[in-house]
Design a protein around this motif. Structure first.
Motif, PDB file in Angstrom:
ATOM      1  N   ARG B 140       0.866  -1.039  -0.057  1.00  0.00           N
ATOM      2  CA  ARG B 140      -0.061  -0.086   0.045  1.00  0.00           C
ATOM      3  C   ARG B 140       0.852   1.196  -0.073  1.00  0.00           C
ATOM      4  NH1 ARG B 140      -2.563  -3.613   3.112  1.00  0.00           N
ATOM      5  NH2 ARG B 140      -4.880  -3.685   2.648  1.00  0.00           N
ATOM      6  N   GLY B 412      -2.719  -2.394   6.553  1.00  0.00           N
ATOM      7  CA  GLY B 412      -3.749  -3.366   6.128  1.00  0.00           C
ATOM      8  C   GLY B 412      -4.602  -3.983   7.385  1.00  0.00           C
ATOM      9  N   GLY B 419      -5.191   4.112   2.594  1.00  0.00           N
ATOM     10  CA  GLY B 419      -4.483   2.918   2.030  1.00  0.00           C
ATOM     11  C   GLY B 419      -4.515   2.714   0.788  1.00  0.00           C
ATOM     12  N   VAL B 421      -3.804   0.380  -2.436  1.00  0.00           N
ATOM     13  CA  VAL B 421      -3.285  -0.967  -2.741  1.00  0.00           C
ATOM     14  C   VAL B 421      -2.355  -0.956  -4.403  1.00  0.00           C
ATOM     15  CG1 VAL B 421      -3.647  -3.335  -3.264  1.00  0.00           C
ATOM     16  CG2 VAL B 421      -4.919  -2.042  -1.404  1.00  0.00           C
TER      17      VAL B 421
END
Lengths: 426, 426
Positions: B140, B412, B419, B421
């Motif tokens: 992330r 996560g 965040g 990915v």
């Protein structure tokens, strides 16, 4: 939490006030002759036996195998790129070993890691001086010891290594001895090249910290003649939203951080038809520098006394220009009967008043790049201050007197200690 | 000279006040979607058909033939040099042609002419963000759009080219997609790499002017964990002779010129046993930043109300930190019953008073490099202000709450829009 949370520390608060200047003094003291030796051990202030000093006598020579042609007179760049001479000098420094032997070698690109300190944290400083081909055939540099001393001041201020200024001067002379005869030939008297000593932080480390590796280099380039803009130099006063330097800052040092941030306002002023910014300081609008040059006015006081006025150096806002210093010295020596020389804070309002009352006589910018450049107009907050600048802006009488004396010294028409003759090899 | 020497110019004085900010706004407007198109024609503000935009879809890939081994956990440098991953991305820009196609290629040195703008005039800016290997195995980045937008602000402020921030974000993701799987492997959850987008002025010209050539590059490096100094972070207030940033300056921009000049005072403070400088501003000593991080205190008002306090952004003295913004948002959302969130100017005297009256509860620095780092001591003018920072300086309760929430988002444990990915190729 109890009041005891606030504890008197072991030392007084006094020494908390001057963290930066005491660090500077500490580092500069490393180069004082009283130490018995100069040192490259800049980062901790302790002279170490295995840390080498910058030593011009160790210079190695590798001459170019691809000498280039010198440009036609007046040509200074190709496609926007500055033309340089065949060679440069580089010298690497590390906190661990001090200065390596300097190398004279072919001018060419530097290889820097993308993590190099200089590319992120502006750990960089420079100098600018010119070499002049005299009408007597000799090659001269103008007071180079001043630039070399200032380079040390700048280097230390920006957390780069210290060195003995005299060694830098020897390296400059060495490079000019090699490239001078070809690039500033004897059949081109009255011309100059521009020398740019530069220091950069090269350590390949992203932390915000003083670099443990650095490089000094010296290049020689061509530069336009900028002291005669048609109609004189036109200045736009600095906007409220841009301060060039400030008390407690580093305006006195020739570090990159004084230049990049000012480009935007300069670009905008140029788009509006002006040459440079006249940098004002503080709420009273004190006049400090014009572009990257020192700034002078000649006015009459209300009592009728003629004065040459420029900003003082004591609060370290402005660069201690070599040309500035020379202008002041010549005016004191040769114009004493005519003009009083005054270094003091003065404001744009005083300049406007003098203009409105017919007392503003002349103005010029001074510096290595712009030499002595007549100023004919200052634009301030919607108003234009017109200043006499002679025919076509070539300069009013006092400006021209000073300028001509300096020309004579630089080009060997007057024998003067400021003009250092460079020995040439052929 | 007659009073008429002072002439009213064609336009009013108003537009002389904001030369810099109007130039910035002008340049930023080039990237607004309302223009229909973004443009690389930064220097004159006019969109030109042959001037190419920064376009991540044109990215070319040249993979290294000499892949390196990844360092052992916790190793971030070799001989003082920051370890980087196998690849970097570069993109060249010129005023004439705009942006060339970006290139992903082996990490390695840059070739710069000694005359390059960045080496003399600090025409440089950067960003810092981290990529995190989550406990769920995913990679992330944290709110990268914020860094990319700020990079544009910084670039324009320092007279470097403009670009669409989204394209920079795509390039960052592309580089992480290639180097993430190897350099931040799935069997090392809870670790991060540090991404450094950088822009430099590359034009080989010595004049003090906006560079007509520039390069954007992105590198990925290792960085020490710095959010847990033993006993907490110890700050020394800035000396009178060093101002980090000032109103009318560029403290809000991530430009090199904000860093190099501060190294000397920081080095001196470190020699005296402190970690960073707490930068005070103005004659009242307003608290602004801690080192290169934002700075927070938690105190009780005299009325007994608990407040989380940090300096405001409105006078553009300080960096608009991504971590700062996230801390404020989380505190407002999750600590509303307990703590009032306040962005206002506050002085070192107020902090000392709160300490003396037992009202100073916590303090921390926030930023990408230092994350959320507890502050346990502020040294000011001979006095030490002790601040509760939990066991061994690991952080007092509010600091730890905020820090843990951010850790959970980054690694996560909490699914959160901040965040982002990164898609991985293998």
């Amino acid at each position: 939490m109890a009041p005891s949370a606030l504890q008197q520390n072991g030392h007084s608060g006094e020494q908390d006030l001057d963290l930066t200047s005491s660090a500077v003094e500490h580092r500069l003291a490393e180069n004082e002759p009283s130490n018995g030796t100069t040192t490259g051990a800049a980062s901790n202030g302790v002279s170490q036996p295995n840390v080498h000093e910058l030593d011009a006598s160790k210079l190695t020579y590798t001459f170019t195998e691809n000498p280039r042609e010198i440009p036609a007179l007046g040509v200074t760049e190709i496609d926007g790129n500055t033309i340089c001479t065949d060679h440069m000098i580089t010298a690497k420094w590390s906190a661990k070993n001090g200065w390596a032997a300097p190398e004279l070698k072919p001018f060419g690109p530097l290889s820097l890691m993308p993590t190099a300190s200089v590319l992120h944290y502006a750990t960089e400083c420079f100098e600018g001086l010119k070499a002049y081909r005299g009408y007597d055939g000799k090659l001269r540099v103008f007071r180079p010891e001043r630039n070399c001393e200032r380079m040390l001041q700048s280097s230390v201020r920006i957390s780069l290594p210290s060195f003995a200024p005299k060694e830098l001067e020897k390296l400059i002379i060495a490079l000019l001895s090699v490239d001078g005869p070809k690039w500033l030939p004897r059949d081109r008297p009255g011309n100059f090249v521009y020398i740019r000593p530069t220091m950069i932080g090269t350590q390949s480390a992203l932390g915000v910290q003083a670099p443990a590796e650095a490089m000094l280099y010296i290049i020689v380039s061509f530069m336009k003649v900028m002291d005669k803009p048609a109609g004189g130099m036109k200045l736009h006063t600095s906007p409220d939203d841009m301060v060039r330097a400030w008390v407690g800052g580093f305006g006195y040092a020739k570090v990159g951080a004084n230049y990049g941030p000012s480009l935007l306002a300069t670009q905008e002023a140029r788009a509006r038809g002006f040459h440079q910014i006249l940098w004002l300081y503080g709420k009273n609008g004190e006049c400090t520098e014009a572009g990257a040059s020192n700034f002078f006015v000649v006015w009459k006081t209300r009592e009728g006394k003629k004065q040459l006025v420029t900003a003082p150096l004591d609060d370290r806002l402005i660069l201690a220009g070599v040309t500035r210093s020379s202008v002041l010295a010549l005016a004191k020596e040769r114009l004493a009967d005519e003009v009083e020389v005054v270094e003091r804070k003065y404001t744009i309002d005083e300049v406007m008043e003098a203009s409105a009352e017919g007392r503003l006589i002349e103005s010029f910018a001074s510096g290595t790049a712009f030499f002595v450049c007549p100023v004919s107009l200052i634009h301030h907050r919607g108003r234009d201050i017109q200043i006499p600048a002679g025919k076509s802006g070539e300069g009013a009488p006092i400006t021209l007197h000073i300028k001509n004396w300096l020309v004579d010294i630089k080009y060997g028409r007057e024998d003067h200690p400021w003009g250092l003759v460079v020995p040439e090899e052929h």
